[in-house]
Write a protein that holds these residues in place. Structure first.
Motif, short mmCIF file in Angstrom:
data_model
loop_
_atom_site.label_atom_id
_atom_site.label_comp_id
_atom_site.label_asym_id
_atom_site.label_seq_id
_atom_site.Cartn_x
_atom_site.Cartn_y
_atom_site.Cartn_z
N GLY A 114 35.42 25.28 71.95
CA GLY A 114 36.50 26.08 72.53
C GLY A 114 35.99 27.37 73.14
O GLY A 114 36.68 27.98 73.95
N GLY A 115 34.81 27.81 72.76
CA GLY A 115 34.21 28.99 73.36
C GLY A 115 35.02 30.25 73.16
O GLY A 115 36.04 30.26 72.49
N GLY A 116 34.57 31.33 73.77
CA GLY A 116 35.30 32.60 73.80
C GLY A 116 35.89 33.02 72.47
O GLY A 116 35.20 33.23 71.49
N TYR A 117 37.22 33.15 72.47
CA TYR A 117 37.93 33.62 71.29
C TYR A 117 37.77 32.68 70.10
O TYR A 117 37.86 33.12 68.96
CB TYR A 117 39.41 33.82 71.61
N ALA A 118 37.57 31.41 70.36
CA ALA A 118 37.41 30.45 69.28
C ALA A 118 36.14 30.70 68.47
O ALA A 118 36.05 30.28 67.32
CB ALA A 118 37.42 29.03 69.83
N THR A 119 35.16 31.39 69.04
CA THR A 119 33.92 31.68 68.31
C THR A 119 34.05 32.90 67.41
O THR A 119 33.23 33.06 66.50
CB THR A 119 32.75 31.93 69.28
N LEU A 120 35.03 33.74 67.65
CA LEU A 120 35.12 34.99 66.89
C LEU A 120 35.23 34.78 65.38
O LEU A 120 34.54 35.50 64.63
CB LEU A 120 36.28 35.85 67.41
N PRO A 121 36.04 33.82 64.88
CA PRO A 121 36.04 33.64 63.43
C PRO A 121 34.68 33.21 62.89
O PRO A 121 34.28 33.63 61.80
CB PRO A 121 37.07 32.53 63.20
N LEU A 122 33.96 32.41 63.65
CA LEU A 122 32.62 31.98 63.21
C LEU A 122 31.66 33.17 63.16
O LEU A 122 30.90 33.33 62.21
CB LEU A 122 32.08 30.90 64.14
N ILE A 123 31.70 33.99 64.21
CA ILE A 123 30.81 35.15 64.26
C ILE A 123 31.18 36.13 63.15
O ILE A 123 30.31 36.67 62.45
CB ILE A 123 30.83 35.82 65.64
N GLN A 124 32.47 36.37 62.96
CA GLN A 124 32.91 37.29 61.90
C GLN A 124 32.46 36.78 60.53
O GLN A 124 31.94 37.55 59.73
CB GLN A 124 34.43 37.45 61.92
N THR A 148 29.30 39.27 72.52
CA THR A 148 29.38 39.62 71.10
C THR A 148 28.05 39.36 70.40
O THR A 148 27.57 40.21 69.65
CB THR A 148 30.53 38.84 70.42
N SER A 149 27.45 38.21 70.66
CA SER A 149 26.15 37.92 70.03
C SER A 149 25.09 38.91 70.48
O SER A 149 24.26 39.36 69.68
CB SER A 149 25.72 36.48 70.31
N THR A 150 25.12 39.28 71.74
CA THR A 150 24.15 40.25 72.25
C THR A 150 24.32 41.60 71.56
O THR A 150 23.34 42.22 71.13
CB THR A 150 24.31 40.42 73.79
N PHE A 151 25.56 42.06 71.44
CA PHE A 151 25.81 43.35 70.79
C PHE A 151 25.43 43.31 69.31
O PHE A 151 24.86 44.27 68.79
CB PHE A 151 27.27 43.77 70.94
N VAL A 152 25.73 42.21 68.62
CA VAL A 152 25.36 42.10 67.21
C VAL A 152 23.84 42.14 67.07
O VAL A 152 23.30 42.89 66.25
CB VAL A 152 25.93 40.80 66.57
N GLY A 153 23.14 41.35 67.88
CA GLY A 153 21.68 41.34 67.83
C GLY A 153 21.08 42.70 68.15
O GLY A 153 20.15 43.15 67.47
N MET A 154 21.63 43.37 69.16
CA MET A 154 21.13 44.70 69.54
C MET A 154 21.38 45.71 68.42
O MET A 154 20.51 46.52 68.12
CB MET A 154 21.82 45.15 70.84
#
Length: 185
Positions: A20-30, A63-69
């Motif tokens: 689903g990409g985009g917003y659907a990844t946010l719960p996984l990243i969180q 989001t992944s870039t900012f988290v990694g940075m």
């Protein structure tokens, strides 16, 4: 070096399972960045989502870039971003080949409908989490709620500006930043 590898493999897993990409990844990243690996606080995660919305590019990649940075500098950003997009690239190439050969089969069409429904659920969960964080300062209904009236006013005005006023995202972000300065400073 361990953190760089951990970022890569964590975001590789997120990229693999983020249908689903985009917003659907946010719960996984969180789940990974705040709960499993307490790399970020919930407030830091929310701030990263906000920054990701304001920058060009796909939400999950930003989001992944900012988290990694945030965690490991440029090497962390490259590792997290690479992990996030690698599976998507490989899966897209494989699916393109598959759909070229089998795209008109009934079973394939039913599978796509099922995945669309699951994506809607993931997006709704992300939206609910963002609303909880913005309006109540928590990420779960299980936590004590502290209602933020200013956030509700900004939300309602933003929603009206988008739906009724047809305001684009850039002017809305600028106006929201100004309003935020008024309400919160």
């Amino acid at each position: 070096m361990n953190l760089i590898l951990e970022l890569f493999f964590t975001f590789l897993k997120i990229g693999l399972f983020s249908i689903g990409g985009g917003y659907a990844t946010l719960p996984l990243i969180q789940q990974q960045a705040v709960v499993v690996h307490p790399w970020l606080t919930l407030q830091e995660f929310t701030d990263i989502i906000t920054l990701s919305q304001m920058t060009p590019g796909p939400l999950a990649v930003n989001t992944s870039t900012f988290v990694g940075m945030r965690l490991a500098g440029l090497a962390g950003a490259i590792a997290a971003t690479g992990g996030c997009v690698l599976c998507g690239i490989l899966i897209s190439l494989g699916l393109q080949r598959f759909f070229r050969r089998n795209g008109d089969q009934k079973a394939v069409l039913h599978l796509l409908e099922t995945l669309k429904s699951a994506s809607v659920g993931l997006i709704a969960a992300s939206a609910a989490t963002i609303v909880l964080i913005a309006l109540f300062g928590v990420s779960s209904w299980k936590q004590p709620l502290q209602f933020n009236g200013s956030a509700l006013i900004l939300f309602a005005l933003s929603l009206a500006a988008i739906v009724k006023g047809k305001l684009g995202p850039v002017p809305l972000l600028i106006l929201s930043a100004l309003a935020g300065c008024f309400f919160y400073l």
